[in-house]
Write an enzyme that holds these catalytic residues in place. Sequence first.
Site, PDB file in Angstrom:
ATOM      1  N   GLY A   1      40.308  39.930  37.104  1.00  0.00           N
ATOM      2  CA  GLY A   1      40.697  38.917  38.061  1.00  0.00           C
ATOM      3  C   GLY A   1      41.758  37.974  37.537  1.00  0.00           C
TER       4      GLY A   1
ATOM      5  N   ALA B   1      36.733  38.036  36.599  1.00  0.00           N
ATOM      6  CA  ALA B   1      35.569  37.541  37.339  1.00  0.00           C
ATOM      7  C   ALA B   1      34.369  37.373  36.411  1.00  0.00           C
ATOM      8  CB  ALA B   1      35.224  38.501  38.475  1.00  0.00           C
TER       9      ALA B   1
ATOM     10  N   GLU C   1      38.214  46.770  35.339  1.00  0.00           N
ATOM     11  CA  GLU C   1      37.130  46.869  36.322  1.00  0.00           C
ATOM     12  C   GLU C   1      36.535  48.271  36.397  1.00  0.00           C
ATOM     13  OE1 GLU C   1      39.939  43.660  38.060  1.00  0.00           O
ATOM     14  OE2 GLU C   1      40.121  45.532  36.937  1.00  0.00           O
TER      15      GLU C   1
ATOM     16  N   GLU D   1      44.878  39.652  38.181  1.00  0.00           N
ATOM     17  CA  GLU D   1      45.151  39.605  39.618  1.00  0.00           C
ATOM     18  C   GLU D   1      45.725  38.253  40.041  1.00  0.00           C
ATOM     19  OE1 GLU D   1      42.076  42.622  41.757  1.00  0.00           O
ATOM     20  OE2 GLU D   1      41.168  41.144  40.399  1.00  0.00           O
TER      21      GLU D   1
END
Length: 264
Positions: A115, A66, A138, A118
């Site tokens: 991300g 992200a 994270e 992910e």
Amino acid sequence: MTVDQPVLMSVEGNIATLTLNRPEKLNALNYNLIDTFQEHLDAIERDDSIRVIILTGSGKAFSAGADIAGFSSSVAAGVNIAMREFVGRGQAFTKRVENFPKPIIAAVNGLAFGGGCEVVEACPLAISSDEARFAKPEINLGFPPPFGGTQRLPRHIGRKRALQLILTGDSISAQEAARIGLINEVVSASQLMIRARELAARIIQKPPAAVRASLASVTRGINLSIDEGLAVEANQFAQMVPTRDIREGIDAFLERRPAHFNGQ
């Protein structure tokens, strides 16, 4: 198509290639990129000629995760804004990838952190360059993975392995990612897209309705009890019974000839 778009799309035959295109930011997932990606998926879903998607990144990264600079203002605005703009958007993104009715093959060309990892977890298939690395950093920013990583990763590699990655933020090699089941296989960087296209070409040879049914059966059933999962499987099979392709596949087997599927 212009090179300054956050996601590039190209189509060759029955294969669409989506390329995350923020190389100067290591393809970090900002809101514009996520929204543009969803728009491309909308178009691909409507186009019956596209059978398989290959997802990769431009430059040296698949995705660094992200975009911290982009989402920090959402977090600063409070819980409601953070949940709607950041977590909700990110989870909707990975859920769409996971549930997409056509196979998405992640061709991981470089680092897949946060991300980005992910997204790989959400893809039904993943091939990686031997130069790629994977991480869940994270925790170093003060929060758990918010795009589905705390749920999908343990289902892929087991609770203890997943928690070690999530709680330490350590990165692992592509070879280790393949060993623990996060990705399917590792190839040299020069062979990555070639191998992804080979896999896509093999899938394209199969009846499209059966491919969709297989994706749905596995994705929907994996988190259910075995009895509930068997019901999902039976329902997907039932939808195949009236199709021409199932009759063609069975007839070809009995007649000892190659099957000729036409998607009906």
